[in-house]
Every structure is written in structure tokens, then in C-alpha cells.
Design an enzyme around this catalytic site. Structure first.
Site, PDB file in Angstrom:
ATOM      1  N   LEU A  44       0.864  -1.178   0.000  1.00  0.00           N
ATOM      2  CA  LEU A  44       0.000   0.000   0.000  1.00  0.00           C
ATOM      3  C   LEU A  44       0.903   1.232   0.000  1.00  0.00           C
ATOM      4  O   LEU A  44       2.099   1.135   0.260  1.00  0.00           O
ATOM      5  CB  LEU A  44      -0.907  -0.002   1.228  1.00  0.00           C
ATOM      6  N   SER A  45       0.337   2.402  -0.281  1.00  0.00           N
ATOM      7  CA  SER A  45       1.192   3.588  -0.351  1.00  0.00           C
ATOM      8  C   SER A  45       1.929   3.797   0.966  1.00  0.00           C
ATOM      9  O   SER A  45       3.081   4.237   0.977  1.00  0.00           O
ATOM     10  CB  SER A  45       0.383   4.828  -0.722  1.00  0.00           C
ATOM     11  N   GLU A  46       1.284   3.467   2.094  1.00  0.00           N
ATOM     12  CA  GLU A  46       1.982   3.528   3.378  1.00  0.00           C
ATOM     13  C   GLU A  46       1.547   2.404   4.310  1.00  0.00           C
ATOM     14  O   GLU A  46       0.374   2.013   4.325  1.00  0.00           O
ATOM     15  CB  GLU A  46       1.738   4.860   4.092  1.00  0.00           C
ATOM     16  N   THR A  47       2.528   1.931   5.075  1.00  0.00           N
ATOM     17  CA  THR A  47       2.274   1.054   6.214  1.00  0.00           C
ATOM     18  C   THR A  47       2.794   1.771   7.446  1.00  0.00           C
ATOM     19  O   THR A  47       3.938   2.241   7.466  1.00  0.00           O
ATOM     20  CB  THR A  47       2.977  -0.303   6.050  1.00  0.00           C
TER      21      THR A  47
END
Length: 286
Positions: A44-47
Site C-alpha cells: 500500500l502507499s503507506e504502512t
């Protein structure tokens, strides 16, 4: 080893829209290399990784936690939507009893609080400065082709380039613009741009949005980010100045889309509020 993990859609109240972030609750210290491996796995774009700061801390009772954010490619200094997602996990799933949560991050202390059905993030406000087109002309052309650019700004604190399209363009033009963000990597010759914001003025009469945007960060392995809190820490400063308003409603025009309520403060910070939808809970096992 087992880690509790959630997927939360941020800046939306509907599952499968807004910006998804993975949120990991760390009961114990995690080997440094595993942060990036997990973020790459989640893709995902961020974790986000929430960690306890001292022995005896509790996800349901403590009010201060460490927080880090990783894209599939590298760690980032600030991520608004994954902070919103992290606060949602603590407030909504862990039933944290505090009215305000504090996160210790690479961008300093960030606070989150619940206001009715929104979570409000207290973020830094980043100033933009005029940018010469000739220096970044190839990058701008790669992004918008021959479209008319009304203003060009740069935020040195965040390394974000802000490209404002002409006021003659409407939201639909921004939404329909075909962007090949992978091309930005070769078009950016200065080495100083790590994120590109496209924005256009909205129709804020009545209940409309004050401005629209899209955000691209291929330098961090994110071709287009659906809804970006950190970009709005830049956009809030710019549009507040342009519109002469402290309170604004913004919409990020990605395919998933998301809405942000903005309140620019007098202390050099900005409150950005959004809704969330928790769509997955599980365990990483390794």
C-alpha cells in the site's frame, strides 16, 4: 512472531474509497529491516507502525506512542493518511480512552483527536515559495503537457513541487488528465523534487470544495497517492493565502477520491480532519 495488523481507508466514510493504509500494532521491538519488508509485502502507499514508548504502555490506556511510516520502497518523514488510520485503530478498535493521542515521529510530535465522526490531525503547515519554470520545465511538461500553468511553487521542507493549473480548468479536467508518473523520475533533473502536486481552484460558493488536487510520488515508489495528508499540509498554506480563508474543504481527485476538512491555525500548524473505515483486521505471522 505475530503482529496485529489492520487496513484502514482514510479520508472517507465508505469502505474501498479514500486512501488505504496498513497499521501494525507493535507489542515488542521489531528488527529494523522488518519494517520495510512488511511495508513491501503490504504494497500500500503507506504502512504505519505504532510502538509503545516505555514498558507498561497500553494501546487502550496510554496517550503517547511512537509512529513510523514506510512506503513499499522506503521510510517517509510524514504521512497524514496513515496517521489518521493509526488514530482510528487506537480510538475505534482498541477503544483508547484518551481524548487526544500524541505520536512521536520524524516530523516531531503529531496529535490526533476525535470530533464527532471525524478524526482531526494536528500537522505542521509548510510554506511554499515561487519556483522558476525553466528549472523544472521538463518535469512540469511531463505532468501536464501543454496545459496552462497559473502558478508554480516549491516547498523546501517537504521537497514537494506544487503546480497550479489555470482557473479556466474545472475539476473534471484534473480528474481526466492522463499522467505517467514513472516518467517524472527521468524528467526531474534538479534532485530536489520528491513529490508533485497538481491543483486547481474549486467553486467554494455554497458547499463546494475550495480546491482540488492530485498527488504523485514515484520517488518514494508511489505513482499516485489516493488522498494525501502531507500534501495538504502544503496545499493548506498555499490556498489559505490565495483565497484569504482559514477554513477550507478540499477534495483529492484520485480514482478512489477523498475529502479533507482544513483549518489553518495561527501557530504555524494546520488541523486536517477526515473520516475512516476499518476494512480488515488480521495477524502477520512469520
Amino acid at each position: 512472531m505475530q503482529i496485529t495488523i489492520f487496513t484502514v481507508d482514510a479520508f472517507t466514510n465508505r469502505p474501498f474509497s479514500g486512501n488505504p493504509a496498513a497499521v501494525c500494532l507493535l507489542e515488542n521491538d521489531l528488527d529494523e529491516d522488518l519494517h520495510q519488508k512488511i511495508a513491501t509485502e503490504m504494497n500500500l502507499s503507506e504502512t504505519a507502525f505504532i510502538r509503545k514508548l516505555k514498558p507498561g504502555d497500553d494501546f487502550t490506556k496510554s496517550s503517547c506512542f511512537g509512529l513510523r511510516w514506510f512506503t513499499p520502497a522506503k521510510e517517509v518523514p510524514l504521512c497524514g493518511h496513515a496517521t489518521l488510520a493509526s488514530a482510528a485503530v487506537l480510538f475505534r478498535t482498541q477503544k483508547n480512552t484518551n481524548s487526544v493521542l500524541t505520536f512521536v515521529t520524524l516530523s516531531g510530535e503529531l496529535k490526533a483527536r476525535q470530533v464527532e465522526d471525524h478524526i482531526v490531525l494536528d500537522l505542521p503547515l509548510y510554506t511554499t515559495y515561487p519556483q522558476e519554470l525553466q528549472e523544472v520545465g521538463e518535469l512540469v511538461k511531463a505532468a501536464v503537457g501543454d496545459m496552462t500553468v497559473q502558478d508554480l511553487r516549491y516547498s523546501p521542507d517537504t521537497k514537494k513541487l506544487l503546480v497550479r493549473l489555470s482557473d479556466t480548468y474545472e475539476r473534471s479536467v484534473l480528474e481526466e488528465l492522463k499522467v505517467s508518473a514513472q516518467r517524472f523520475l527521468s524528467a526531474e533533473k534538479t534532485g530536489k523534487v520528491k513529490g508533485l502536486i497538481l491543483t486547481v481552484r474549486g467553486n467554494s460558493s455554497g458547499k463546494g470544495h475550495d480546491f482540488y488536487s492530485r498527488y504523485f510520488a514515484p520517488w518514494y515508489g508511489v505513482l499516485e497517492d489516493p488522498v494525501t495528508g502531507s500534501a495538504h499540509a502544503v496545499l493548506s498554506s498555499y490556498w489559505s493565502e490565495q483565497l484569504g480563508k482559514k477554513e477550507m474543504l478540499a477534495f483529492q481527485c484520485s480514482r478512489r477520491g477523498g475529502e479533507l476538512k482544513i483549518a489553518v491555525r495561527n501557530d504555524g500548524r494546520v488541523d486536517i480532519a477526515g473520516q475512516t473505515a476499518v476494512v480488515l483486521k488480521g495477524h502477520l505471522t512469520f
